[in-house]
Design a protein around this motif. Structure first.
Motif, PDB file in Angstrom:
ATOM      1  N   ALA A   1       0.831  -1.209   0.000  1.00 14.74           N
ATOM      2  CA  ALA A   1       0.000   0.000   0.000  1.00 14.74           C
ATOM      3  C   ALA A   1       0.863   1.257   0.000  1.00 14.74           C
ATOM      4  O   ALA A   1       0.568   2.232  -0.692  1.00 14.74           O
ATOM      5  N   VAL A   2       1.942   1.205   0.783  1.00 20.48           N
ATOM      6  CA  VAL A   2       2.849   2.367   0.831  1.00 20.48           C
ATOM      7  C   VAL A   2       3.500   2.576  -0.532  1.00 20.48           C
ATOM      8  O   VAL A   2       3.606   3.712  -1.026  1.00 20.48           O
ATOM      9  N   ALA A   3       3.949   1.497  -1.171  1.00 19.90           N
ATOM     10  CA  ALA A   3       4.586   1.605  -2.489  1.00 19.90           C
ATOM     11  C   ALA A   3       3.621   2.205  -3.507  1.00 19.90           C
ATOM     12  O   ALA A   3       4.000   3.094  -4.294  1.00 19.90           O
ATOM     13  N   ILE A   4       2.376   1.718  -3.507  1.00 17.06           N
ATOM     14  CA  ILE A   4       1.390   2.265  -4.440  1.00 17.06           C
ATOM     15  C   ILE A   4       1.106   3.730  -4.124  1.00 17.06           C
ATOM     16  O   ILE A   4       0.975   4.573  -5.026  1.00 17.06           O
ATOM     17  N   GLY A   5       1.030   4.054  -2.825  1.00 18.90           N
ATOM     18  CA  GLY A   5       0.802   5.450  -2.425  1.00 18.90           C
ATOM     19  C   GLY A   5       1.912   6.367  -2.893  1.00 18.90           C
ATOM     20  O   GLY A   5       1.658   7.496  -3.338  1.00 18.90           O
ATOM     21  N   ILE A   6       3.172   5.904  -2.800  1.00 16.17           N
ATOM     22  CA  ILE A   6       4.308   6.718  -3.258  1.00 16.17           C
ATOM     23  C   ILE A   6       4.213   6.957  -4.759  1.00 16.17           C
ATOM     24  O   ILE A   6       4.461   8.061  -5.258  1.00 16.17           O
ATOM     25  N   THR A   7       3.841   5.908  -5.504  1.00 18.70           N
ATOM     26  CA  THR A   7       3.710   6.057  -6.955  1.00 18.70           C
ATOM     27  C   THR A   7       2.624   7.073  -7.304  1.00 18.70           C
ATOM     28  O   THR A   7       2.811   7.922  -8.187  1.00 18.70           O
ATOM     29  N   VAL A   8       1.489   6.991  -6.619  1.00 14.69           N
ATOM     30  CA  VAL A   8       0.403   7.949  -6.866  1.00 14.69           C
ATOM     31  C   VAL A   8       0.848   9.361  -6.517  1.00 14.69           C
ATOM     32  O   VAL A   8       0.564  10.316  -7.257  1.00 14.69           O
ATOM     33  N   LEU A   9       1.569   9.514  -5.395  1.00 18.69           N
ATOM     34  CA  LEU A   9       2.067  10.831  -4.981  1.00 18.69           C
ATOM     35  C   LEU A   9       3.019  11.398  -6.032  1.00 18.69           C
ATOM     36  O   LEU A   9       2.906  12.574  -6.424  1.00 18.69           O
ATOM     37  N   CYS A  10       3.944  10.571  -6.509  1.00 18.69           N
ATOM     38  CA  CYS A  10       4.900  11.037  -7.525  1.00 18.69           C
ATOM     39  C   CYS A  10       4.188  11.402  -8.823  1.00 18.69           C
ATOM     40  O   CYS A  10       4.547  12.382  -9.488  1.00 18.69           O
ATOM     41  N   ALA A  11       3.180  10.616  -9.190  1.00 19.61           N
ATOM     42  CA  ALA A  11       2.435  10.916 -10.419  1.00 19.61           C
ATOM     43  C   ALA A  11       1.732  12.255 -10.307  1.00 19.61           C
ATOM     44  O   ALA A  11       1.722  13.055 -11.257  1.00 19.61           O
ATOM     45  N   GLY A  12       1.142  12.517  -9.134  1.00 21.22           N
ATOM     46  CA  GLY A  12       0.473  13.801  -8.931  1.00 21.22           C
ATOM     47  C   GLY A  12       1.435  14.961  -8.994  1.00 21.22           C
ATOM     48  O   GLY A  12       1.145  16.002  -9.609  1.00 21.22           O
ATOM     49  N   MET A  13       2.596  14.801  -8.361  1.00 19.63           N
ATOM     50  CA  MET A  13       3.583  15.890  -8.364  1.00 19.63           C
ATOM     51  C   MET A  13       4.174  16.081  -9.753  1.00 19.63           C
ATOM     52  O   MET A  13       4.430  17.212 -10.182  1.00 19.63           O
ATOM     53  N   ALA A  14       4.384  14.993 -10.487  1.00 21.72           N
ATOM     54  CA  ALA A  14       4.885  15.114 -11.862  1.00 21.72           C
ATOM     55  C   ALA A  14       3.875  15.840 -12.747  1.00 21.72           C
ATOM     56  O   ALA A  14       4.245  16.670 -13.588  1.00 21.72           O
ATOM     57  N   LEU A  15       2.592  15.539 -12.548  1.00 23.93           N
ATOM     58  CA  LEU A  15       1.543  16.206 -13.319  1.00 23.93           C
ATOM     59  C   LEU A  15       1.489  17.692 -12.983  1.00 23.93           C
ATOM     60  O   LEU A  15       1.266  18.527 -13.875  1.00 23.93           O
ATOM     61  N   LEU A  16       1.698  18.020 -11.725  1.00 23.29           N
ATOM     62  CA  LEU A  16       1.725  19.429 -11.320  1.00 23.29           C
ATOM     63  C   LEU A  16       2.784  20.199 -12.092  1.00 23.29           C
ATOM     64  O   LEU A  16       2.514  21.262 -12.667  1.00 23.29           O
ATOM     65  N   TRP A  17       3.994  19.632 -12.149  1.00 24.74           N
ATOM     66  CA  TRP A  17       5.079  20.311 -12.866  1.00 24.74           C
ATOM     67  C   TRP A  17       4.857  20.299 -14.377  1.00 24.74           C
ATOM     68  O   TRP A  17       5.289  21.223 -15.075  1.00 24.74           O
ATOM     69  N   ALA A  18       4.203  19.264 -14.873  1.00 20.72           N
ATOM     70  CA  ALA A  18       3.986  19.168 -16.320  1.00 20.72           C
ATOM     71  C   ALA A  18       2.991  20.206 -16.815  1.00 20.72           C
ATOM     72  O   ALA A  18       3.062  20.647 -17.970  1.00 20.72           O
ATOM     73  N   THR A  19       2.057  20.611 -15.963  1.00 23.55           N
ATOM     74  CA  THR A  19       0.986  21.508 -16.400  1.00 23.55           C
ATOM     75  C   THR A  19       1.298  22.985 -16.182  1.00 23.55           C
ATOM     76  O   THR A  19       0.852  23.823 -16.959  1.00 23.55           O
ATOM     77  N   HIS A  20       2.037  23.330 -15.148  1.00 27.24           N
ATOM     78  CA  HIS A  20       2.336  24.741 -14.902  1.00 27.24           C
ATOM     79  C   HIS A  20       3.479  24.874 -13.900  1.00 27.24           C
ATOM     80  O   HIS A  20       3.862  23.909 -13.245  1.00 27.24           O
ATOM     81  N   TRP A  21       4.017  26.088 -13.821  1.00 26.09           N
ATOM     82  CA  TRP A  21       5.062  26.361 -12.830  1.00 26.09           C
ATOM     83  C   TRP A  21       4.382  26.596 -11.484  1.00 26.09           C
ATOM     84  O   TRP A  21       3.565  27.496 -11.351  1.00 26.09           O
ATOM     85  N   PRO A  22       4.720  25.803 -10.469  1.00 24.25           N
ATOM     86  CA  PRO A  22       3.997  25.889  -9.184  1.00 24.25           C
ATOM     87  C   PRO A  22       4.234  27.213  -8.465  1.00 24.25           C
ATOM     88  O   PRO A  22       5.221  27.915  -8.703  1.00 24.25           O
ATOM     89  N   SER A  23       3.314  27.541  -7.555  1.00 24.17           N
ATOM     90  CA  SER A  23       3.513  28.678  -6.663  1.00 24.17           C
ATOM     91  C   SER A  23       4.539  28.289  -5.599  1.00 24.17           C
ATOM     92  O   SER A  23       4.931  27.121  -5.478  1.00 24.17           O
ATOM     93  N   GLN A  24       4.981  29.261  -4.826  1.00 31.33           N
ATOM     94  CA  GLN A  24       5.960  28.973  -3.783  1.00 31.33           C
ATOM     95  C   GLN A  24       5.398  27.981  -2.765  1.00 31.33           C
ATOM     96  O   GLN A  24       6.102  27.057  -2.337  1.00 31.33           O
ATOM     97  N   ARG A  25       4.136  28.151  -2.375  1.00 29.45           N
ATOM     98  CA  ARG A  25       3.530  27.237  -1.421  1.00 29.45           C
ATOM     99  C   ARG A  25       3.467  25.817  -1.993  1.00 29.45           C
ATOM    100  O   ARG A  25       3.732  24.832  -1.296  1.00 29.45           O
ATOM    101  N   GLN A  26       3.110  25.702  -3.257  1.00 32.57           N
ATOM    102  CA  GLN A  26       3.054  24.382  -3.889  1.00 32.57           C
ATOM    103  C   GLN A  26       4.438  23.751  -3.953  1.00 32.57           C
ATOM    104  O   GLN A  26       4.586  22.535  -3.777  1.00 32.57           O
ATOM    105  N   SER A  27       5.448  24.576  -4.197  1.00 28.42           N
ATOM    106  CA  SER A  27       6.819  24.066  -4.233  1.00 28.42           C
ATOM    107  C   SER A  27       7.246  23.548  -2.863  1.00 28.42           C
ATOM    108  O   SER A  27       7.919  22.515  -2.750  1.00 28.42           O
ATOM    109  N   GLU A  28       6.873  24.265  -1.817  1.00 25.85           N
ATOM    110  CA  GLU A  28       7.197  23.811  -0.461  1.00 25.85           C
ATOM    111  C   GLU A  28       6.492  22.492  -0.149  1.00 25.85           C
ATOM    112  O   GLU A  28       7.086  21.583   0.458  1.00 25.85           O
ATOM    113  N   LEU A  29       5.223  22.369  -0.554  1.00 25.83           N
ATOM    114  CA  LEU A  29       4.502  21.115  -0.355  1.00 25.83           C
ATOM    115  C   LEU A  29       5.118  19.992  -1.191  1.00 25.83           C
ATOM    116  O   LEU A  29       5.138  18.830  -0.765  1.00 25.83           O
ATOM    117  N   PHE A  30       5.610  20.328  -2.365  1.00 21.52           N
ATOM    118  CA  PHE A  30       6.316  19.359  -3.200  1.00 21.52           C
ATOM    119  C   PHE A  30       7.535  18.818  -2.456  1.00 21.52           C
ATOM    120  O   PHE A  30       7.794  17.604  -2.450  1.00 21.52           O
TER     121      PHE A  30
END
Length: 359
Positions: free
Chosen positions: A62-91
């Protein structure tokens, strides 16, 4: 101890570095690299599910799958736009949490210890974009996780292997952010050279547009006043003709010093033309006339008694949501138009305009 204190007090550089990459045309490339690297890291936990050294049991899977989902979400964030400072800190927080979780659920302790090297790019990212305090937190988390992983290897009976890999991992994890800090220093020097007027030491036009972003509220924050003042010296061509360009340069340097001293501490003061200056600060509409008069006094108080025409435009910015550059351009245009009104009225005076429709 002084350099340690300076390092600790180093401010977060995310906003100015983001603007530097944007003006240099490197932001799309940086965004693509971060997105790709994050996405690739997300593939690793899923691949490890088929490895004897990977996570075991329901929780580990479950942890491994969760990490993959988390990385996919963060990769999509960077792929779509340049994050705000707060988003970068959460990243950054997400990366730390993902690596720590992946290390701790590794089925083979040595595999977990080797995975600690993943902290290196995370720390390098923080060293480039964020404050020393966030970097210290990242390195502290990396240290605790690496020591815990080395402890698991040592408990398995191979202490020399645990110590050797612990030292090697520590070198890698520490070397990357150190290189990032050196690169940050080089970028800062380059930015200073490319954003500074060599005669007066003020910001140039490019530096003005980079620095003014520090006065723009982040999306979601409270509205903030912003005033831009355009300052144009009256009849300065005649001054150069009568007294020569060396004297003209002395006058410009003296006026630049006066404008810097007369402006609020967090303001942006720039020389954007031969005898044109731009000043941006968080002055509200009620205080603009007084602030503009102070600018006139700062110019006329030089020994050469030069005067200026000042145009000021002010607004209240309400979470511009990525349109900061367009809003600032409108504000500068309003200030420039107001300055020409003051000049047509005889010079040595101020014209103030609310920048309607900008906020």
């Amino acid at each position: 101890m002084k350099w340690i204190r300076q390092w600790w007090l180093q401010p977060d550089q995310y906003r100015w570095l983001s603007e530097y990459l944007s003006t240099s045309g490197l932001q799309p490339f940086a965004r693509a690299i971060i997105s790709i690297v994050t996405g690739v890291f997300g593939v690793v936990p899923i691949m490890m599910l088929w490895s004897p050294s990977g996570p075991h049991g329901t929780v580990g899977h479950a942890v491994a799958i969760g990490i993959t989902v988390l990385c996919a979400g963060m990769a999509l964030l960077w792929a779509t736009h340049w994050p705000s400072q707060r988003q970068s800190e959460l990243f950054t927080v997400g990366c730390n949490a993902g690596v720590t979780a992946g290390v701790l659920v590794a089925g083979d302790p040595l595999t977990g210890l080797l995975a600690c090297t993943t902290f290196a790019p995370v720390a390098g990212y923080v060293a480039l974009f964020h404050s020393s305090r966030l970097l210290l937190l990242t390195l502290a988390n990396a240290t605790l996780t690496t020591v815990a992983s080395a402890g698991r290897v040592a408990m398995g009976g191979d202490v020399p292997l645990a110590v050797g890999h612990l030292l090697a991992t520590a070198i890698v994890v520490l070397a990357v952010p150190f290189a990032g800090q050196v690169l940050m220093r080089l970028l800062t020097l380059d930015a200073m050279m490319s954003h500074t007027d060599p005669l007066t030491g003020l910001q140039n036009r490019r530096g003005f547009y980079r620095s003014i972003l520090t006065l723009v509220p982040e999306p979601g924050n409270s509205p903030a006043p912003l005033t831009v003042s355009m300052v144009d010296l009256d009849g300065f061509k005649k001054v150069n003709d009568d007294h020569g360009h060396p004297t003209g340069d002395q006058i410009l340097m003296a006026i630049a010093d006066n404008l810097r001293r007369a402006s609020p501490i967090n303001s942006v003061v720039a020389r954007v033309g031969g005898e044109e200056f731009l000043i941006a600060d968080a002055t509200d509409a009620d205080s603009v006339p007084q602030a503009a008069e102070q600018i006139l006094t700062a110019v006329s108080s030089t020994p050469w008694r030069v005067t200026a025409s000042v145009g000021a435009a002010t607004t209240t910015l309400v979470s511009p949501n990525g349109q900061a550059q367009e809003l600032i351009d409108q504000l500068v245009e309003r200030a420039d138009a107001a300055m020409y009104e003051a000049k047509r009225a005889g010079g040595n005076q101020v014209c103030c305009k609310p920048a309607t429709g900008v906020g």
